[in-house]
Motif scaffolding. Sequence first.
Motif, PDB file in Angstrom:
ATOM      1  N   LEU A 114     -81.639  11.551  50.860  1.00 14.23           N
ATOM      2  CA  LEU A 114     -80.261  11.538  50.354  1.00 14.23           C
ATOM      3  C   LEU A 114     -79.241  11.303  51.455  1.00 14.23           C
ATOM      4  CD1 LEU A 114     -80.498  14.437  47.745  1.00 14.23           C
ATOM      5  CD2 LEU A 114     -80.264  11.973  47.280  1.00 14.23           C
ATOM      6  N   TRP A 115     -79.508  11.833  52.680  1.00 13.87           N
ATOM      7  CA  TRP A 115     -78.514  11.624  53.750  1.00 13.87           C
ATOM      8  C   TRP A 115     -78.300  10.141  54.010  1.00 13.87           C
ATOM      9  CZ3 TRP A 115     -79.219   8.630  57.935  1.00 13.87           C
ATOM     10  CH2 TRP A 115     -80.522   8.407  58.388  1.00 13.87           C
ATOM     11  N   ALA A 116     -79.393   9.383  53.945  1.00 15.06           N
ATOM     12  CA  ALA A 116     -79.315   7.943  54.220  1.00 15.06           C
ATOM     13  C   ALA A 116     -78.584   7.229  53.080  1.00 15.06           C
ATOM     14  CB  ALA A 116     -80.715   7.368  54.409  1.00 15.06           C
ATOM     15  N   LEU A 117     -78.854   7.664  51.857  1.00 13.47           N
ATOM     16  CA  LEU A 117     -78.155   7.065  50.718  1.00 13.47           C
ATOM     17  C   LEU A 117     -76.650   7.327  50.820  1.00 13.47           C
ATOM     18  CD1 LEU A 117     -78.796   5.445  48.135  1.00 13.47           C
ATOM     19  CD2 LEU A 117     -78.730   7.620  46.903  1.00 13.47           C
ATOM     20  N   ARG A 118     -76.280   8.544  51.259  1.00 14.78           N
ATOM     21  CA  ARG A 118     -74.852   8.852  51.439  1.00 14.78           C
ATOM     22  C   ARG A 118     -74.234   7.925  52.488  1.00 14.78           C
ATOM     23  NH1 ARG A 118     -76.428  14.273  50.663  1.00 14.78           N
ATOM     24  NH2 ARG A 118     -76.778  14.586  52.891  1.00 14.78           N
ATOM     25  N   GLU A 119     -74.945   7.728  53.610  1.00 14.02           N
ATOM     26  CA  GLU A 119     -74.369   6.880  54.670  1.00 14.02           C
ATOM     27  C   GLU A 119     -74.248   5.428  54.210  1.00 14.02           C
ATOM     28  OE1 GLU A 119     -75.519   7.486  58.741  1.00 14.02           O
ATOM     29  OE2 GLU A 119     -75.203   9.656  58.584  1.00 14.02           O
ATOM     30  N   VAL A 120     -75.253   4.945  53.497  1.00 12.63           N
ATOM     31  CA  VAL A 120     -75.203   3.526  53.102  1.00 12.63           C
ATOM     32  C   VAL A 120     -74.179   3.303  51.988  1.00 12.63           C
ATOM     33  CG1 VAL A 120     -77.101   3.473  51.384  1.00 12.63           C
ATOM     34  CG2 VAL A 120     -76.627   1.461  52.782  1.00 12.63           C
ATOM     35  N   THR A 121     -74.041   4.259  51.083  1.00 12.43           N
ATOM     36  CA  THR A 121     -73.025   4.063  50.033  1.00 12.43           C
ATOM     37  C   THR A 121     -71.622   4.144  50.632  1.00 12.43           C
ATOM     38  OG1 THR A 121     -73.207   6.412  49.455  1.00 12.43           O
ATOM     39  CG2 THR A 121     -74.429   4.863  48.080  1.00 12.43           C
ATOM     40  N   GLY A 122     -71.448   5.003  51.613  1.00 10.17           N
ATOM     41  CA  GLY A 122     -70.150   5.088  52.296  1.00 10.17           C
ATOM     42  C   GLY A 122     -69.800   3.764  52.962  1.00 10.17           C
ATOM     43  N   ALA A 123     -70.784   3.162  53.611  1.00  7.31           N
ATOM     44  CA  ALA A 123     -70.554   1.876  54.287  1.00  7.31           C
ATOM     45  C   ALA A 123     -70.264   0.788  53.268  1.00  7.31           C
ATOM     46  CB  ALA A 123     -71.771   1.509  55.144  1.00  7.31           C
ATOM     47  N   ALA A 124     -70.971   0.823  52.144  1.00 10.59           N
ATOM     48  CA  ALA A 124     -70.772  -0.204  51.116  1.00 10.59           C
ATOM     49  C   ALA A 124     -69.371  -0.101  50.507  1.00 10.59           C
ATOM     50  CB  ALA A 124     -71.842  -0.063  50.026  1.00 10.59           C
ATOM     51  N   ALA A 131     -74.652  -2.919  48.909  1.00  7.93           N
ATOM     52  CA  ALA A 131     -75.690  -2.858  49.944  1.00  7.93           C
ATOM     53  C   ALA A 131     -77.062  -3.044  49.311  1.00  7.93           C
ATOM     54  CB  ALA A 131     -75.630  -1.506  50.661  1.00  7.93           C
ATOM     55  N   ARG A 132     -77.932  -3.770  49.999  1.00  7.10           N
ATOM     56  CA  ARG A 132     -79.325  -3.928  49.551  1.00  7.10           C
ATOM     57  C   ARG A 132     -80.153  -2.776  50.113  1.00  7.10           C
ATOM     58  NH1 ARG A 132     -80.966  -8.979  47.752  1.00  7.10           N
ATOM     59  NH2 ARG A 132     -83.036  -8.610  48.623  1.00  7.10           N
ATOM     60  N   VAL A 133     -80.730  -2.010  49.208  1.00  4.34           N
ATOM     61  CA  VAL A 133     -81.432  -0.789  49.619  1.00  4.34           C
ATOM     62  C   VAL A 133     -82.861  -0.810  49.080  1.00  4.34           C
ATOM     63  CG1 VAL A 133     -81.540   1.660  49.019  1.00  4.34           C
ATOM     64  CG2 VAL A 133     -79.414   0.698  49.926  1.00  4.34           C
ATOM     65  N   GLN A 134     -83.800  -0.435  49.933  1.00  9.02           N
ATOM     66  CA  GLN A 134     -85.192  -0.277  49.496  1.00  9.02           C
ATOM     67  C   GLN A 134     -85.582   1.186  49.654  1.00  9.02           C
ATOM     68  OE1 GLN A 134     -88.194  -3.081  50.286  1.00  9.02           O
ATOM     69  NE2 GLN A 134     -86.813  -4.831  50.575  1.00  9.02           N
ATOM     70  N   LEU A 135     -86.077   1.777  48.577  1.00  9.16           N
ATOM     71  CA  LEU A 135     -86.447   3.191  48.611  1.00  9.16           C
ATOM     72  C   LEU A 135     -87.874   3.336  49.113  1.00  9.16           C
ATOM     73  CD1 LEU A 135     -84.965   4.387  45.190  1.00  9.16           C
ATOM     74  CD2 LEU A 135     -83.869   4.393  47.465  1.00  9.16           C
ATOM     75  N   LYS A 136     -88.031   4.200  50.123  1.00 13.45           N
ATOM     76  CA  LYS A 136     -89.359   4.391  50.704  1.00 13.45           C
ATOM     77  C   LYS A 136     -89.999   5.678  50.225  1.00 13.45           C
ATOM     78  CE  LYS A 136     -92.329   4.169  54.597  1.00 13.45           C
ATOM     79  NZ  LYS A 136     -92.590   4.179  56.030  1.00 13.45           N
ATOM     80  N   ALA A 137     -91.215   5.537  49.711  1.00 13.50           N
ATOM     81  CA  ALA A 137     -91.989   6.670  49.222  1.00 13.50           C
ATOM     82  C   ALA A 137     -92.995   7.115  50.282  1.00 13.50           C
ATOM     83  CB  ALA A 137     -92.726   6.271  47.952  1.00 13.50           C
ATOM     84  N   ALA A 157     -80.165   9.395  42.303  1.00 20.15           N
ATOM     85  CA  ALA A 157     -78.952   9.170  43.097  1.00 20.15           C
ATOM     86  C   ALA A 157     -78.770   7.688  43.406  1.00 20.15           C
ATOM     87  CB  ALA A 157     -79.019   9.987  44.389  1.00 20.15           C
ATOM     88  N   ALA A 158     -79.883   7.003  43.686  1.00 22.63           N
ATOM     89  CA  ALA A 158     -79.796   5.571  43.986  1.00 22.63           C
ATOM     90  C   ALA A 158     -79.350   4.798  42.748  1.00 22.63           C
ATOM     91  CB  ALA A 158     -81.144   5.057  44.487  1.00 22.63           C
ATOM     92  N   LEU A 159     -79.852   5.198  41.582  1.00 20.17           N
ATOM     93  CA  LEU A 159     -79.443   4.510  40.354  1.00 20.17           C
ATOM     94  C   LEU A 159     -77.967   4.753  40.051  1.00 20.17           C
ATOM     95  CD1 LEU A 159     -82.632   4.972  38.155  1.00 20.17           C
ATOM     96  CD2 LEU A 159     -81.589   2.785  38.834  1.00 20.17           C
ATOM     97  N   ALA A 160     -77.492   5.969  40.343  1.00 18.32           N
ATOM     98  CA  ALA A 160     -76.064   6.243  40.145  1.00 18.32           C
ATOM     99  C   ALA A 160     -75.231   5.361  41.075  1.00 18.32           C
ATOM    100  CB  ALA A 160     -75.774   7.727  40.398  1.00 18.32           C
ATOM    101  N   ALA A 161     -75.682   5.200  42.314  1.00 20.10           N
ATOM    102  CA  ALA A 161     -74.967   4.339  43.265  1.00 20.10           C
ATOM    103  C   ALA A 161     -75.027   2.884  42.826  1.00 20.10           C
ATOM    104  CB  ALA A 161     -75.554   4.506  44.671  1.00 20.10           C
ATOM    105  N   GLN A 162     -76.135   2.530  42.200  1.00 19.11           N
ATOM    106  CA  GLN A 162     -76.262   1.150  41.702  1.00 19.11           C
ATOM    107  C   GLN A 162     -75.296   0.920  40.542  1.00 19.11           C
ATOM    108  OE1 GLN A 162     -80.073  -1.068  41.860  1.00 19.11           O
ATOM    109  NE2 GLN A 162     -80.016  -1.017  39.626  1.00 19.11           N
TER     110      GLN A 162
END
Length: 400
Positions: A114-124, A131-137, A157-162
């Motif tokens: 989630l921390w990374a998703l927060r940083e990338v959505t902030g930048a976007a 932003a193009r994001v790939q989720l790593k499992a 959270a990623a879907l909400a950002a999408q």
Amino acid sequence: MTGNHQNSRHVRARAEIDLGALRANVRALRARVAPSGAQVMAVVKSDGYGHGMVPAARAARAAGARWLGTATPHEALALRAAGVDGPLMCWLWTPGDPWDAGVEADLDMSVSALWALREVTGAARAAGRTARVQLKADTGLGRNGCQPADWPELVGAALAAQEAGEVRVTGLWSHFACADEPGHPSIAAQLDVFHEMVAHAEKEGVDPEVRHIANSAAALTLPDAHFDLVRPGIATYGISPSPELGRPADFGLRPVMTLSASLALVKQVPEGHGVSYGHTYHTSRETTLGLVPLGYADGIPRHASGRGPVLVGEGGAWRRVAGRVAMDQFVVDLGGEPVAEGTRAVLFGPGDRGEPTAEDWAEAAGTIAYEIVTRIGARVPRVYLHEDEDEDAGAGQESA
Ligand SMILES: *Cc1c(COP(=O)(O)O)cnc(C)c1O
């Protein structure tokens, strides 16, 4: 063409990088995964495994690698700065990293938490771009990636950002722990978990462009792991992921790097002479010693002291490092042979001209060939051979 051009920069030592071999390796990998319908992402992190990131990336693209991959965003941004466009992913992000530049450069940015998703959505949001994001499992490697227990929250959270237009989830991906050990039970277990985690994300509404989990070993030996994309690193450079899996030639691969040096001194010494720091080697008879002007600062492993193999001159038996590898130089016992100073000493290469391979050095140093090539230092000039792809025989006929 810098091939045999020996200017003063290349006299001491050089790493020749055969870009024709690199292109042929990429074509061989593409052909191997074509039956699965998978594309190739050539991994060019760590300065292209020591081969030079930009030339490696350009050669891989010329041979049809649709994707390129790096570890850090700084590596990916350096590729963009060099004019390399097209699909480019990087996966090793640290808080505070340049997500804003990543958004601008249209990188595929890996998110494991989630921390990374927060940083990338902030930048976007700041850039007003998606932003193009790939989720790593983390399907079992236990390194980077999101644990299965945390996956639903990250996917949600990623879907909400999408929905908000901040990101597009372009990929779902993971990485193997033991793909170089065929039959290891963790392989099937990781594939099961990956299928489940992908299925969950897709059921929730993720519609990825690519799903991928295969490194070189899996690309070469595990068709079930090919999915939409494979991520070969070491195989791109013509090295087998492990000697147990096979030799490069078994997979149609050819080592790209040849490391050589010119003997800086040859001299006669008496029997019983100590050689190099600590005198761990003594001559067993009167002999000639050859000085190789490469050392551990150049990436020659000190752990290969007394063992590392070298082909001196036109052939014959390999010489071994006599005594310790020093920072800038090591010695080989030439057994009394009258060899001239300036004679070429090949530490490793493809192996088909009698020279040792990076794998032989890995064995001598108790490590893997990955570490041998990636650690060749900045003091060793890279000399690029076969930069022109028009030289590739049959390149135009490839359709895979
Ligand atoms: C380095 C790396 C690769 C390439 O691995 P090889 O074993 O060199 O093929 C693929 N994926 C990830 C995530 C990596 O870090």
